[in-house]
Design an enzyme around this catalytic site. Sequence first.
Site, PDB file in Angstrom:
ATOM      1  N   GLU A  75       0.853  -1.203   0.000  1.00 17.38           N
ATOM      2  CA  GLU A  75       0.000   0.000   0.000  1.00 17.38           C
ATOM      3  C   GLU A  75       0.879   1.241   0.000  1.00 17.38           C
ATOM      4  OE1 GLU A  75      -2.850  -0.084   3.164  1.00 17.38           O
ATOM      5  OE2 GLU A  75      -3.748  -1.967   2.524  1.00 17.38           O
TER       6      GLU A  75
ATOM      7  N   HIS B 281      -8.328   0.983   1.739  1.00 14.43           N
ATOM      8  CA  HIS B 281      -8.093   0.907   3.183  1.00 14.43           C
ATOM      9  C   HIS B 281      -9.029   1.868   3.937  1.00 14.43           C
ATOM     10  CE1 HIS B 281      -4.801  -0.480   6.192  1.00 14.43           C
ATOM     11  NE2 HIS B 281      -5.950  -0.313   6.808  1.00 14.43           N
TER      12      HIS B 281
END
Length: 531
Positions: free
Chosen positions: A263, A281
């Site tokens: 990420e 997220h």
Amino acid sequence: MAPKVLISDKLSDAAVQIFRDRGIDVDFQPDLGKDKDKLAEVIGQYDGLAIRSATKVTEKILESATNLKVIGRAGIGVDNVDKDAASKKGVIVMNTPFGNMITTAEHAIAMMFAVARQIPEASASTHAGKWEKSKFMGVELTNKTLGVIGAGNIGGIVCDRARGLKMKVIAYDPYLGEEKANKMGVEKVELDELLARADFITLHVPLTDQTRNILSRENLAKTKKGVRVINCARGGLVDEEALADLLKSGHVAGAAFDVFSVEPAKENPLFNLPNVVCTPHLGAATTEAQENVALQVAEQMSNYLLTGAVENALNMPSVTAEEAKVMGPWIALAGHLGSFVGQMTDEPIKAINILYDGVAAKMNLAALNCATVAGIMKRSNPDVNMVSAPVVAKERGIQISTTNQDKSGAFDGYVKVTVVTDKRERSVAGTVFSDGKPRFIQIKGINVDAEIGAHMLYTTNEDVPGIIGTLGRTMGDHGVNIANFTLGRAGPGGEAIALLYVDEPVPAEARAKLAETGMFNQIKPLEFDVV
């Protein structure tokens, strides 16, 4: 002087006000965390650092954090904090695991609905004016089997919500007992059974060595055909390439992911596959959750800096505010006992054995262990504290063991610390009297009743007349005032000890004078951190 806290990420005004209301000097610079050089330049001024995810607390930052005592992360993930470096530095790292539990659980449920009914794809198609009603045939959740991997705080909420949706819930969690599972209304199963039975699988475990790739290619192959997989926990729990292959083959009917192995996720094997729902997220991204974790971290940091209460720490046992009130004198005692044997031991320590008796055995032993080990390790490293000491001890290969026992003597409770070296064992025991003051009650197996002071002198000798007079006269000749004088002996004519609590350190000249008498086997000055 009031503790000083830096907030280097965006936190709510209400959280900032909590610090101020508690009397803490707070410096709110919400964009400072993005400037690592500037942060390193100023961090030495602060006792506490409150962050979200933008601030990266690296080893370099921690090297400059000369006064830092606590880092508080408003949220669960602390991937942006070097926890090992913080522990070695003696800095507590806290997170707020409960402020966004409901939000994260609700997101998992929403993702399950989304993948069951192909809502994102149907929405995109409808926006495009296609009206492909027959293309998006979904499945009901009612009477389907939901396999929950990890039935802790968030997983437990998901189980509750799923039961409300009339799903059959099975759970794999090594820490879930049968009694708790029954209360939750879920069936506890092993992982292989969950994989074989579940129509939907949702993950709610942290990323550890044990859980990494828990849905590996091998395990994904064990799943029921047509299964749908939801991950709103942590990237790295699922082999994403293997899952993508099974989605393409049709074995897996769908997936919904909020977290990814890398990420920010700019590219991923799951992207652009049919019936794969992806979000960036967002598990904790609600107004309520963001406010909750901000308020929670402000309260936790304030409690620690003002009262010593430790909540939701990742590198130290938690001590609640209520425990801190009761345990304060016992934590001080544990530190003094460790300090005594640490100062008395010159050779390398192989093992530390701690015995807890009576009321002491019913306390937060993990915290008492940390205090004891810190007291011992200060002998060689004055900068260690309850956070860093266990790390230092482990690095040196020191074995730490504890024993608990019911009340066995004249005291309601006591703590006995023994250190083991290649040459000898050395032990000291103590208790806390009703006045809240720690006392030494046994040294080398000899019973004593010694008040603990900042400056002390310990001597050993054969039990012969004249010891008291020699000690008193020598201290007087050198201007040392004795506040408390404790004697003990193994038996008439046997080994004896004396422990003097004095108002100032005993000078070397006075110790040399005592040695000249030939009456003492050991003469050792001791220093204790007494508030």
